[in-house]
Scaffold this active site. Structure first.
Site, mmCIF file in Angstrom:
data_model
loop_
_atom_site.group_PDB
_atom_site.id
_atom_site.type_symbol
_atom_site.label_atom_id
_atom_site.label_comp_id
_atom_site.label_asym_id
_atom_site.label_seq_id
_atom_site.Cartn_x
_atom_site.Cartn_y
_atom_site.Cartn_z
ATOM 1 N N GLU A 441 22.102 -36.656 -11.824
ATOM 2 C CA GLU A 441 22.096 -37.987 -11.211
ATOM 3 C C GLU A 441 23.039 -38.852 -12.038
ATOM 4 O O GLU A 441 22.694 -39.297 -13.132
ATOM 5 C CB GLU A 441 20.678 -38.561 -11.202
ATOM 6 C CG GLU A 441 19.684 -37.778 -10.365
ATOM 7 C CD GLU A 441 19.964 -37.877 -8.875
ATOM 8 O OE1 GLU A 441 20.798 -38.718 -8.474
ATOM 9 O OE2 GLU A 441 19.369 -37.107 -8.110
ATOM 10 N N CYS A 475 22.340 -47.660 -11.787
ATOM 11 C CA CYS A 475 23.297 -46.661 -11.306
ATOM 12 C C CYS A 475 23.707 -46.886 -9.865
ATOM 13 O O CYS A 475 24.815 -46.511 -9.464
ATOM 14 C CB CYS A 475 22.743 -45.251 -11.489
ATOM 15 S SG CYS A 475 21.216 -44.929 -10.579
#
Length: 665
Positions: A441, A475
């Site tokens: 990720e 993110c």
């Protein structure tokens, strides 16, 4: 050096029901064997007794018949003689700080029933050790000492813990039950212990979270070895412990999985204030935002998983071609084994524990590596996870690059990493040596497309909230705005207004605005401010890790701020003439983790869905797709690989095993 505290009885007799005194003390094997094992493992050992009185051995425990023969009895006697000075001059329990030790161990004998069972200092040490998450070992009659432990509200802290001790059957077998005022098993059960017993005089140990208990003298060595492994920070030892636990099959039953998830829920709810304080110390997160984005988010993920897990684990039938009939086919989700979760610093609680939810639900053992850049949260996880979860199946190892590198040298069955692409490549290369599957990720530059005709004030509020939450260190935060046509100029003042509405005239004084994680990242971000025109913000204070919410306009697509993921409170606006140009701009760059768009046009939505590639595509909102439990979350290309959340986590941490059953005959 690892430090162990031995709490030893100071009693020399045990008072029976008729008032007579039965000679006692500590049982030789229960002290000598663990002491020898801990010392051989390099432990520094401190012996303490109530009042600092000399520790006296139960003479009966030195007899050959109590030790399986004269040779073993002689060896134990010789060892006790070698540590005679420590036993004759122990520390006083009242002066002992249990936080100074890595583990606490209580050897038995009938003596603890006489003094430690009612000793307030011992009770304090037991409660503090249990709550610290550090291992606590008690063997044979020593669990009598647990009776003295109390919390401030009078609650017995060991209620509900699975444990063992010298059993009623064993007391009857040695002829002491009839004369005793009370028996350890009875008292522990009365207070709410989940008591587990084996056949009399069979070595038997029980581990529940950070409580380690042994039933009888023969359990002492096994218990000591288990404790040595429990406190080890050597990656190979920790992984071996987790793999050994997985190999027993203990993590496979649905009941175990649900129990661990419920324990994780208790951790988050009972310790939420501890985590919120840690998140504020690490990142300046205000309590409301931290609870919503870290604690609350993980609880929602957990509750959704618990509610659906049994159904998700039901084998899925598969059609069987006619030539193979009669036969049945199904797909079964098998746990993988030992999972490594490497968490980042920006959401150090959520991004450590949300993957753990999926890994435990799938029936794996888990090793969590928190981020060293969020030290307060890392320390809280390392301290509290062992207090709530199965310590033999879930471990936490802290550390920085050196420790992470050592971890990656071990063989895992899945590695789940959240962070940047540079480290992601290192993780993937290490995993390849063992053919270990990975989930990465990563992140990237997530754009926001804004078309003409939308409500710019509303759009600006959503962009500002999504971008500047957690000081831009998210993110999936919008990295830059692609404003189509004359939208750019009109959007600028609306963003200024939105920032002021969120954080006031001086965001540095706002209680809801976060801080950059450290000075290095502050320096990196301020170096990106040299291009374009400053619309708002730009002010910073390196010592306070503060950088104001900043909007830049007239930024060149080739500027440094457009060449790397910003990951901070800096928002460039790029003007493009039309949707074709916006799509081309996106496609000329690495695939982002998220793509956002504010548009009233269904055609625009269809084109963005069809003509661009991103981890997620969201219209009219920012960040919210993460909170939809039935949507997968993950990247593509440079923004990552793999997916999780909800049932997708179960897919990630399981193997879909094909089963074909053809009857014989």
């Amino acid at each position: 050096m690892t430090a162990a505290l031995f709490v030893v009885t100071g009693a020399t007799h045990w008072t029976l029901a008729d008032g007579t005194a039965h000679p006692t003390g500590y049982w030789a094997e229960e002290l000598a064997e663990p002491h020898r094992i801990f010392r051989a493992a390099g432990f520094e050992i401190t012996i303490a007794t109530p009042g600092g009185v000399p520790a006296t051995v139960d003479r009966a425990s030195l007899a050959p018949e109590a030790n399986g023969g004269a040779e073993q009895a002689g060896r134990i006697t010789a060892y006790l003689d070698s540590i005679g000075a420590e036993l004759d001059h122990p520390a006083d329990l009242a002066a002992v700080d249990p936080d100074a030790f890595d583990l606490v161990f209580y050897p038995g004998g009938h003596g603890p029933m006489e003094d430690l069972a009612v000793d307030a200092d011992s009770g304090r040490i037991l409660t503090r050790t249990l709550d610290s998450g550090r291992p606590l070992g008690v063997v044979c009659h020593a669990p009598a000492a647990l009776l003295a432990a109390r919390r401030e509200d009078g609650e017995w802290p060991f209620a509900g813990y699975r444990m063992t001790a010298f059993t009623n059957a064993e007391e009857h077998a040695v002829g002491l039950a009839a004369g005793a005022r009370w028996l350890v098993q009875d008292r522990l059960t009365e207070l709410g212990a989940d008591f587990a017993e084996a056949e009399p005089f069979t070595p038997h140990t029980v581990v529940d979270r950070n409580l380690y208990t042994g039933q009888n003298p023969g359990s002492s060595a096994e218990l000591a070895h288990t404790l040595v492994r429990a406190v080890s920070t050597d990656p190979a030892t920790v992984v071996a412990r987790l793999r050994g636990s997985f190999d027993t099959g203990r993590t496979r039953p649905l009941a175990w999985r649900l129990a661990q998830l419920q324990a994780l829920r208790a951790l988050l709810t009972e310790q939420s204030e501890v985590f919120l304080a840690a998140l504020h110390a690490d990142l300046g997160k205000n309590a409301k935002e931290a609870y919503r984005a870290e604690v609350g988010f993980t609880l929602n993920e957990l509750d959704h998983t618990v509610a659906n897990l049994e159904e998700w684990l039901t084998p899925r039938p598969a059609a069987v071609p006619a030539p193979f009939l009669p036969a049945e086919a199904r797909v079964v989700r098998d746990p993988l084994g030992v999972v490594l979760v490497i968490a980042p610093w920006n959401y150090p609680l959520q991004l450590a524990l949300a993957p753990v939810v999926g890994a435990l639900a799938a029936g794996n053992t888990v090793l969590v590596k928190p981020s060293e850049l969020a030290p307060a949260t890392s320390a809280a996880l390392a301290r509290l996870i062992p207090r709530y979860l199965d310590r033999e199946s879930v471990a936490v190892l802290e550390g920085a690059v050196e420790e992470t590198t050592a971890l990656l040298g071990q063989r895992f069955d899945h590695i789940f990493y959240t962070g940047n692409g540079t480290v992601g490549r290192i993780v993937m290369a290490a995993a390849a040596k063992h053919l270990t599957p990975v989930t990465l990720e990563l992140g990237g530059k997530s754009p926001v497309v804004v078309e003409p005709g939308v409500d710019l004030a509303h759009t600006a509020r959503l962009i500002a909230r999504g971008k500047f939450q957690n000081a831009g260190q998210t993110c999936v935060a919008p990295d830059y705005v692609l404003a189509i046509g004359d939208t750019a100029a009109a959007l600028e003042p609306e963003l200024v207004t939105a920032v002021h509405e969120l954080y006031g005239e001086d965001p540095a004084a706002s209680p809801v605005y976060g801080r950059v994680v450290n000075e290095r990242h502050h320096d990196r971000l301020t170096a990106l401010l040299g291009d374009g025109r400053l619309v708002t913000g730009g002010e910073g204070d390196r010592d306070r890790r503060y950088l104001a919410p900043t909007v830049l306009a007239d930024v060149s697509p080739e500027a440094p701020v457009m060449r790397e993921e910003i990951f901070g409170p800096v928002l460039p606006i790029i003007q493009v003439p039309d949707l074709d140009a916006a799509i081309a701009f996106i496609n000329e760059r690495d695939k982002p983790l998220a793509l956002y768009a504010f548009t009233g046009s269904e055609r625009t939505k269809q084109r963005l869905a069809r003509e661009t590639s991103s981890g997620g595509l969201v219209f009219g909102l920012l960040l919210s797709h993460l909170a939809v439990p039935e949507l997968p979350f993950g990247g593509v290309g440079e923004s990552g690989m793999g997916r999780y959340h909800g049932e997708y986590s179960l897919d990630t941490f399981s193997h879909a095993k094909a089963v074909l059953d053809k009857p014989l005959g």
